[in-house]
Motif scaffolding. Sequence first.
Motif, PDB file in Angstrom:
ATOM      1  N   LEU A   1      -8.484   5.337 -14.108  1.00  0.00           N
ATOM      2  CA  LEU A   1      -7.802   5.878 -13.339  1.00  0.00           C
ATOM      3  C   LEU A   1      -7.509   5.127 -11.956  1.00  0.00           C
ATOM      4  CD1 LEU A   1      -5.627   8.253 -12.389  1.00  0.00           C
ATOM      5  CD2 LEU A   1      -7.473   9.456 -11.158  1.00  0.00           C
ATOM      6  N   LEU A   2      -6.303   4.570 -11.876  1.00  0.00           N
ATOM      7  CA  LEU A   2      -6.120   3.767 -10.911  1.00  0.00           C
ATOM      8  C   LEU A   2      -5.071   4.647  -9.892  1.00  0.00           C
ATOM      9  CD1 LEU A   2      -4.721   0.698 -13.006  1.00  0.00           C
ATOM     10  CD2 LEU A   2      -6.863   1.027 -11.944  1.00  0.00           C
ATOM     11  N   SER A   3      -5.474   4.662  -8.618  1.00  0.00           N
ATOM     12  CA  SER A   3      -4.785   5.582  -7.563  1.00  0.00           C
ATOM     13  C   SER A   3      -4.500   5.007  -6.415  1.00  0.00           C
ATOM     14  CB  SER A   3      -5.767   6.974  -7.733  1.00  0.00           C
ATOM     15  OG  SER A   3      -5.089   7.947  -6.779  1.00  0.00           O
ATOM     16  N   SER A   4      -3.502   5.259  -5.941  1.00  0.00           N
ATOM     17  CA  SER A   4      -3.068   4.613  -4.410  1.00  0.00           C
ATOM     18  C   SER A   4      -2.278   5.483  -3.701  1.00  0.00           C
ATOM     19  CB  SER A   4      -2.549   3.429  -4.569  1.00  0.00           C
ATOM     20  OG  SER A   4      -2.383   2.879  -3.261  1.00  0.00           O
ATOM     21  N   GLY A   5      -2.597   5.706  -2.400  1.00  0.00           N
ATOM     22  CA  GLY A   5      -1.769   6.576  -1.678  1.00  0.00           C
ATOM     23  C   GLY A   5      -0.322   5.611  -0.887  1.00  0.00           C
ATOM     24  N   ARG A   6       0.264   6.393  -0.478  1.00  0.00           N
ATOM     25  CA  ARG A   6       1.223   5.699   0.416  1.00  0.00           C
ATOM     26  C   ARG A   6       0.725   4.587   1.219  1.00  0.00           C
ATOM     27  NH1 ARG A   6       6.654   7.762   0.779  1.00  0.00           N
ATOM     28  NH2 ARG A   6       6.739   7.080   2.972  1.00  0.00           N
ATOM     29  N   ARG A   7       1.401   3.534   1.403  1.00  0.00           N
ATOM     30  CA  ARG A   7       0.890   2.452   2.320  1.00  0.00           C
ATOM     31  C   ARG A   7       1.893   1.724   2.832  1.00  0.00           C
ATOM     32  NH1 ARG A   7       0.713   1.746  -2.640  1.00  0.00           N
ATOM     33  NH2 ARG A   7       1.104  -0.143  -3.681  1.00  0.00           N
ATOM     34  N   PRO A   8       1.847   1.045   3.943  1.00  0.00           N
ATOM     35  CA  PRO A   8       2.717   0.127   4.713  1.00  0.00           C
ATOM     36  C   PRO A   8       2.590  -1.306   3.949  1.00  0.00           C
ATOM     37  CG  PRO A   8       0.735   0.401   6.204  1.00  0.00           C
ATOM     38  CD  PRO A   8       0.708   1.394   4.949  1.00  0.00           C
TER      39      PRO A   8
ATOM     40  N   VAL B   1      11.653 -10.090   0.568  1.00  0.00           N
ATOM     41  CA  VAL B   1      12.948 -10.813   0.789  1.00  0.00           C
ATOM     42  C   VAL B   1      13.419 -10.746   2.266  1.00  0.00           C
ATOM     43  CG1 VAL B   1      15.258 -11.127   0.148  1.00  0.00           C
ATOM     44  CG2 VAL B   1      13.638 -10.308  -1.765  1.00  0.00           C
ATOM     45  N   SER B   2      13.454  -9.503   2.855  1.00  0.00           N
ATOM     46  CA  SER B   2      14.044  -9.459   4.183  1.00  0.00           C
ATOM     47  C   SER B   2      12.944  -9.571   5.189  1.00  0.00           C
ATOM     48  CB  SER B   2      14.926  -8.213   4.413  1.00  0.00           C
ATOM     49  OG  SER B   2      13.877  -6.786   4.164  1.00  0.00           O
ATOM     50  N   GLY B   3      11.741  -9.279   4.907  1.00  0.00           N
ATOM     51  CA  GLY B   3      10.670  -9.276   5.653  1.00  0.00           C
ATOM     52  C   GLY B   3      10.631  -7.946   6.610  1.00  0.00           C
ATOM     53  N   ALA B   4      11.362  -7.115   6.167  1.00  0.00           N
ATOM     54  CA  ALA B   4      11.329  -5.639   6.845  1.00  0.00           C
ATOM     55  C   ALA B   4      10.146  -4.608   6.585  1.00  0.00           C
ATOM     56  CB  ALA B   4      12.812  -4.823   6.534  1.00  0.00           C
ATOM     57  N   ARG B   5       9.674  -4.029   7.322  1.00  0.00           N
ATOM     58  CA  ARG B   5       8.735  -3.108   7.081  1.00  0.00           C
ATOM     59  C   ARG B   5       9.183  -1.902   6.050  1.00  0.00           C
ATOM     60  NH1 ARG B   5       3.808  -4.377   7.896  1.00  0.00           N
ATOM     61  NH2 ARG B   5       3.012  -2.630   8.507  1.00  0.00           N
ATOM     62  N   VAL B   6       8.450  -1.845   5.074  1.00  0.00           N
ATOM     63  CA  VAL B   6       8.619  -0.640   4.254  1.00  0.00           C
ATOM     64  C   VAL B   6       7.272   0.065   3.831  1.00  0.00           C
ATOM     65  CG1 VAL B   6      10.622  -2.005   3.185  1.00  0.00           C
ATOM     66  CG2 VAL B   6       8.206  -2.205   2.442  1.00  0.00           C
ATOM     67  N   VAL B   7       7.604   1.173   3.290  1.00  0.00           N
ATOM     68  CA  VAL B   7       6.638   1.957   2.758  1.00  0.00           C
ATOM     69  C   VAL B   7       6.390   2.118   1.295  1.00  0.00           C
ATOM     70  CG1 VAL B   7       5.483   4.482   2.765  1.00  0.00           C
ATOM     71  CG2 VAL B   7       6.481   3.472   4.807  1.00  0.00           C
ATOM     72  N   ASN B   8       5.325   1.829   0.821  1.00  0.00           N
ATOM     73  CA  ASN B   8       5.178   1.712  -0.799  1.00  0.00           C
ATOM     74  C   ASN B   8       4.715   3.040  -1.065  1.00  0.00           C
ATOM     75  OD1 ASN B   8       6.009   0.174  -2.966  1.00  0.00           O
ATOM     76  ND2 ASN B   8       3.933  -0.993  -2.858  1.00  0.00           N
TER      77      ASN B   8
ATOM     78  N   GLU C   1       3.473   5.939 -15.877  1.00  0.00           N
ATOM     79  CA  GLU C   1       3.954   6.094 -14.561  1.00  0.00           C
ATOM     80  C   GLU C   1       4.806   4.787 -14.182  1.00  0.00           C
ATOM     81  OE1 GLU C   1       3.362   7.817 -10.515  1.00  0.00           O
ATOM     82  OE2 GLU C   1       3.118   8.632 -12.312  1.00  0.00           O
ATOM     83  N   ARG C   2       6.065   4.995 -13.166  1.00  0.00           N
ATOM     84  CA  ARG C   2       6.703   4.144 -12.799  1.00  0.00           C
ATOM     85  C   ARG C   2       6.282   3.828 -11.224  1.00  0.00           C
ATOM     86  NH1 ARG C   2      12.562   3.840 -15.440  1.00  0.00           N
ATOM     87  NH2 ARG C   2      12.174   1.945 -14.450  1.00  0.00           N
ATOM     88  N   TYR C   3       5.654   2.662 -10.888  1.00  0.00           N
ATOM     89  CA  TYR C   3       5.367   2.420  -9.531  1.00  0.00           C
ATOM     90  C   TYR C   3       5.429   1.049  -9.277  1.00  0.00           C
ATOM     91  CZ  TYR C   3       0.677   0.824 -11.889  1.00  0.00           C
ATOM     92  OH  TYR C   3      -0.083   0.344 -12.822  1.00  0.00           O
ATOM     93  N   GLN C   4       5.282   0.361  -8.097  1.00  0.00           N
ATOM     94  CA  GLN C   4       5.348  -1.018  -7.475  1.00  0.00           C
ATOM     95  C   GLN C   4       3.963  -1.163  -6.943  1.00  0.00           C
ATOM     96  OE1 GLN C   4       8.963  -1.231  -5.349  1.00  0.00           O
ATOM     97  NE2 GLN C   4      10.112  -1.138  -6.997  1.00  0.00           N
TER      98      GLN C   4
END
Length: 79
Positions: free
Chosen positions: A7-14, A19-26, A56-59
């Motif tokens: 099982l591979l699991s990860s929570g939301r993370r900054p 491309v843009s260098g903008a801060r996002v939440v994965n 599962e669709r994830y990035q």
Amino acid sequence: WRLGAELLSSGRRPDTDIVSGARVVNDGYNAANLTARYRIDKHLYAALKLENAFDERYQLIPGYDTPRRGAFISVGWQP
């Protein structure tokens, strides 16, 4: 028979958009990999691997999707 599960699991993370260098939440994700292996004789075996079993669709990196479900069959020999 030899059976396995992972099982591979990860929570939301900054993260940073590549491309843009903008801060996002994965977003977080849960993905399961399943394996089975059968010994045919003393040296020969067959194996089946199912990656991302529940499709599962994830990035891992924003903007780059990971592979969808994949099935792999192999036959091997061990001395």
